[in-house]
Design an enzyme around this catalytic site. Sequence first.
Site, short mmCIF file in Angstrom:
data_model
loop_
_atom_site.label_atom_id
_atom_site.label_comp_id
_atom_site.label_asym_id
_atom_site.label_seq_id
_atom_site.Cartn_x
_atom_site.Cartn_y
_atom_site.Cartn_z
N ILE A 275 0.81 -1.22 0.00
CA ILE A 275 0.00 0.00 0.00
C ILE A 275 0.84 1.27 0.00
CG2 ILE A 275 -1.95 -1.14 1.12
CD1 ILE A 275 -1.07 0.06 3.76
N ASP A 276 2.13 1.15 0.23
CA ASP A 276 3.03 2.30 0.23
C ASP A 276 3.65 2.43 -1.17
OD1 ASP A 276 4.96 4.22 0.58
OD2 ASP A 276 6.10 3.13 2.10
N THR A 277 3.36 3.53 -1.86
CA THR A 277 3.88 3.70 -3.22
C THR A 277 5.16 4.54 -3.27
OG1 THR A 277 2.54 5.70 -3.62
CG2 THR A 277 1.54 3.57 -4.17
N SER A 278 5.73 4.85 -2.12
CA SER A 278 6.92 5.72 -2.12
C SER A 278 8.11 5.09 -2.84
CB SER A 278 7.31 6.09 -0.69
OG SER A 278 7.70 4.93 0.05
N TRP A 279 8.07 3.77 -3.03
CA TRP A 279 9.19 3.07 -3.68
C TRP A 279 9.42 3.56 -5.11
CZ3 TRP A 279 8.23 0.42 -8.16
CH2 TRP A 279 6.90 0.04 -8.42
#
Length: 452
Positions: A362-366
Amino acid sequence: MSLKSQLAKFTAQSSHFILHDVLKRGGTSLPGKLAVTIDPDVLNSVAADFDLVVVTGTNGKTLTTALITRVLKAGGYSVITNPSGSNMVQGIAGTLLTTPIQPSPNGKKPVAVLEVDEANVLSLTKAIKPKYFVLTNLFRDQLDRYGEIYSTYQKIIDGIHQAPEATVITNGDSPIFARGDYENRRLYYGFDNVKEADYQDLKAPNNTDGILSPTDHSVLHYHFITYANLGKYFSTTDSFVRPPLDTAVTEIDKLTPKASHFAIDGQKMAIEIGGLYNIYNALAAYTVGKAFGVNPTDIKAAFEENKQVFGRQESLKIGDKDLTILLIKNPVGTNTVIDMMETEKDPFTLIGMLNANYADGIDTSWIWDAEFERLHDSQLKAVMTGGERYKDITVRLKMAGFDIKETFPKTESIIQAIKKAPTDKVYLTATYTAMLQVRAVLKEKGYIKEEF
């Protein structure tokens, strides 16, 4: 088999029949989920039917699993597998309980080659004991699910501890896998295609994970790096070095977007899929085949089968466009896909699709750690974006210096977007659930016919 296990197996097989044969729907998770709900110990009831090979790691699980399956079939084994990526316990239970078992032509026990999610190795091995573990690599991935890579490593090791008699076939080029945290027999694979006279004293790029010595936590050096944290590493402060390899890539002949030509232990090989990173998957499969006694000639023939792998560089014809579907899910995996696209000699369009569901992370910061900027040096001519988080990937690619030609938040528009591409070749990069959504649309319109 207990009455409860028999009921669980019957339920799994009945629901599988309804889904696949009546409703014509894919997937193995629901039958397995029903079975495990009825009998949490149902996997114990089928454990003795197979020699079990567990494939896990961050990137490359699906292709490695597919190649191992081909190799063992070429060696005369009856093999079942979970080809659609249902790699959690319920999906694995569905595979083992519903797939018909055929006797092996060579008279040996059938083999189950199973892709297993890193976080689920322990829960699986509490139920059934593998004969082999195959470890591909460990990179930063889905921090919300796995944590940092040493946490992920511990999840895998906790599972390996449940099966001390199993052999661990592991990527020797990955420093984290050379740690001494388990006592199982190990077979190491890696790259040895650089002559000693050409060795250098290198450090991995900034922001690379998993490059510390396990003894004093010093930063490792490398004689050569294949990509990310993989290569021939050594410590300058203690005795930690890459272990001797049992199988090795000894030569890289040719890399294109559609094929890789190389040698393993001096034997010429080829796979019908591009990217240096995919040679590691082939090398892992070769090592498993060798452990099962499959001869190199049969392995070579298995590699050269021109068969698509679910969602992994699938090539399709959409009107007059040549579409290639590429799964991306973390910075290292995306960078290796970029490496592959840089080998493309013809003009191409990129369609970047981003979702952020549980299976994607759910974390798209990658996406900000992926090196999209490098595509300026490729034949990339146009960029489009889509997916549920199309705004995020649009901003990222704009910040990378690209003019976004079109955005489409609804996956149903994908075919129209592909046909609008100004180039004949289109590369579609998608996170896992975005890839599933794209495939569903393409299948509904008749562009995908093969079932996995």
